[in-house]
Design a protein around this motif. Sequence first.
Motif, mmCIF file in Angstrom:
data_model
loop_
_atom_site.group_PDB
_atom_site.id
_atom_site.type_symbol
_atom_site.label_atom_id
_atom_site.label_comp_id
_atom_site.label_asym_id
_atom_site.label_seq_id
_atom_site.Cartn_x
_atom_site.Cartn_y
_atom_site.Cartn_z
ATOM 1 N N ASP A 182 11.040 -27.380 18.497
ATOM 2 C CA ASP A 182 11.891 -26.256 18.102
ATOM 3 C C ASP A 182 12.232 -26.385 16.624
ATOM 4 O O ASP A 182 11.957 -27.381 15.983
ATOM 5 C CB ASP A 182 13.194 -26.255 18.916
ATOM 6 C CG ASP A 182 12.945 -25.939 20.378
ATOM 7 O OD1 ASP A 182 12.037 -25.144 20.652
ATOM 8 O OD2 ASP A 182 13.663 -26.501 21.224
ATOM 9 N N GLY A 183 12.850 -25.375 16.073
ATOM 10 C CA GLY A 183 13.351 -25.471 14.712
ATOM 11 C C GLY A 183 12.363 -25.022 13.672
ATOM 12 O O GLY A 183 11.956 -23.877 13.649
ATOM 13 N N ALA A 184 11.961 -25.949 12.805
ATOM 14 C CA ALA A 184 11.148 -25.631 11.635
ATOM 15 C C ALA A 184 9.662 -25.491 11.948
ATOM 16 O O ALA A 184 8.844 -25.434 11.043
ATOM 17 C CB ALA A 184 11.358 -26.704 10.577
ATOM 18 N N THR A 185 9.302 -25.421 13.202
ATOM 19 C CA THR A 185 7.901 -25.354 13.582
ATOM 20 C C THR A 185 7.182 -24.196 12.914
ATOM 21 O O THR A 185 6.099 -24.358 12.372
ATOM 22 C CB THR A 185 7.765 -25.233 15.121
ATOM 23 O OG1 THR A 185 8.372 -26.364 15.709
ATOM 24 C CG2 THR A 185 6.322 -25.155 15.532
ATOM 25 N N CYS A 186 7.770 -23.020 12.911
ATOM 26 C CA CYS A 186 7.100 -21.841 12.375
ATOM 27 C C CYS A 186 6.779 -22.024 10.899
ATOM 28 O O CYS A 186 5.696 -21.662 10.444
ATOM 29 C CB CYS A 186 7.937 -20.587 12.594
ATOM 30 S SG CYS A 186 7.028 -19.082 12.178
ATOM 31 N N GLU A 187 7.682 -22.595 10.147
ATOM 32 C CA GLU A 187 7.445 -22.812 8.720
ATOM 33 C C GLU A 187 6.270 -23.770 8.508
ATOM 34 O O GLU A 187 5.413 -23.537 7.658
ATOM 35 C CB GLU A 187 8.699 -23.366 8.055
ATOM 36 C CG GLU A 187 8.561 -23.544 6.560
ATOM 37 C CD GLU A 187 9.847 -24.055 5.938
ATOM 38 O OE1 GLU A 187 9.744 -24.948 5.077
ATOM 39 O OE2 GLU A 187 10.934 -23.587 6.323
ATOM 40 N N THR A 188 6.209 -24.825 9.283
ATOM 41 C CA THR A 188 5.119 -25.794 9.171
ATOM 42 C C THR A 188 3.797 -25.162 9.577
ATOM 43 O O THR A 188 2.784 -25.338 8.904
ATOM 44 C CB THR A 188 5.415 -27.020 10.054
ATOM 45 O OG1 THR A 188 6.702 -27.545 9.712
ATOM 46 C CG2 THR A 188 4.361 -28.090 9.879
ATOM 47 N N VAL A 189 3.814 -24.418 10.661
ATOM 48 C CA VAL A 189 2.603 -23.731 11.120
ATOM 49 C C VAL A 189 2.167 -22.702 10.086
ATOM 50 O O VAL A 189 0.976 -22.571 9.779
ATOM 51 C CB VAL A 189 2.816 -23.083 12.500
ATOM 52 C CG1 VAL A 189 1.650 -22.189 12.874
ATOM 53 C CG2 VAL A 189 3.030 -24.163 13.565
ATOM 54 N N GLN A 190 3.124 -21.979 9.526
ATOM 55 C CA GLN A 190 2.792 -20.978 8.509
ATOM 56 C C GLN A 190 2.104 -21.630 7.311
ATOM 57 O O GLN A 190 1.111 -21.126 6.803
ATOM 58 C CB GLN A 190 4.047 -20.234 8.047
ATOM 59 C CG GLN A 190 3.738 -19.174 6.996
ATOM 60 C CD GLN A 190 4.984 -18.427 6.538
ATOM 61 O OE1 GLN A 190 6.089 -18.680 7.007
ATOM 62 N NE2 GLN A 190 4.806 -17.520 5.610
ATOM 63 N N THR A 191 2.608 -22.763 6.878
ATOM 64 C CA THR A 191 2.010 -23.483 5.748
ATOM 65 C C THR A 191 0.572 -23.875 6.068
ATOM 66 O O THR A 191 -0.338 -23.678 5.256
ATOM 67 C CB THR A 191 2.851 -24.731 5.400
ATOM 68 O OG1 THR A 191 4.164 -24.315 5.061
ATOM 69 C CG2 THR A 191 2.231 -25.515 4.264
ATOM 70 N N LEU A 192 0.364 -24.415 7.256
ATOM 71 C CA LEU A 192 -0.983 -24.806 7.680
ATOM 72 C C LEU A 192 -1.894 -23.586 7.763
ATOM 73 O O LEU A 192 -3.037 -23.613 7.273
ATOM 74 C CB LEU A 192 -0.925 -25.521 9.032
ATOM 75 C CG LEU A 192 -2.246 -26.061 9.529
ATOM 76 C CD1 LEU A 192 -2.521 -27.430 8.904
ATOM 77 C CD2 LEU A 192 -2.226 -26.188 11.033
ATOM 78 N N ALA A 193 -1.401 -22.500 8.342
ATOM 79 C CA ALA A 193 -2.204 -21.284 8.489
ATOM 80 C C ALA A 193 -2.509 -20.654 7.131
ATOM 81 O O ALA A 193 -3.620 -20.146 6.917
ATOM 82 C CB ALA A 193 -1.488 -20.279 9.389
ATOM 83 N N GLU A 194 -1.559 -20.691 6.207
ATOM 84 C CA GLU A 194 -1.802 -20.146 4.868
ATOM 85 C C GLU A 194 -2.889 -20.932 4.147
ATOM 86 O O GLU A 194 -3.753 -20.352 3.490
ATOM 87 C CB GLU A 194 -0.512 -20.130 4.052
ATOM 88 C CG GLU A 194 0.457 -19.055 4.482
ATOM 89 C CD GLU A 194 1.822 -19.156 3.819
ATOM 90 O OE1 GLU A 194 2.149 -20.231 3.254
ATOM 91 O OE2 GLU A 194 2.568 -18.164 3.885
ATOM 92 N N GLN A 195 -2.865 -22.252 4.283
ATOM 93 C CA GLN A 195 -3.903 -23.084 3.662
ATOM 94 C C GLN A 195 -5.261 -22.775 4.281
ATOM 95 O O GLN A 195 -6.264 -22.660 3.579
ATOM 96 C CB GLN A 195 -3.574 -24.577 3.816
ATOM 97 C CG GLN A 195 -4.626 -25.489 3.222
ATOM 98 C CD GLN A 195 -4.823 -25.269 1.730
ATOM 99 O OE1 GLN A 195 -3.867 -25.210 0.977
ATOM 100 N NE2 GLN A 195 -6.069 -25.134 1.294
#
Length: 129
Positions: A72-85
């Motif tokens: 939970d929590g900051a998962t979306c931000e981390t996933v977004q960073t990975l997906a953007e790369q």
Amino acid sequence: MKIGAVSELTGCNIETIRYYERIGLLAAPPRRGSYRDYGPSDVDRLRFVRRGRELGFSLEEIGTLLDLAPQDGATCETVQTLAEQHLRNLRAKLADLIKIETALAHLVAQCGTRPNNYCPVVEFLAREF
């Protein structure tokens, strides 16, 4: 359920499922006699991996995404960073493919227009850079 049923439900080849187990993307399921006994969570996980592969994510990236999924929590931000790369990498590959397609189309258009069976494709491939 047996591996064949899981394969049919997920569209993953049986050998691919076993490979995912060997590399740790899928936990080895408990055995019922001599058969692996897969459950609904295994099917969900394999579908996740397959969809990730369809989007071009590497198995390492998918592993990272799987590790993040239950948090939970900051998962979306981390996933977004990975997906953007990943998206940047895909766009760079696409640009390279467009350049290759343009060069190859130019060479193919020259085929049959030269004397003495000159082949522009073979000539290009034989050149030293």
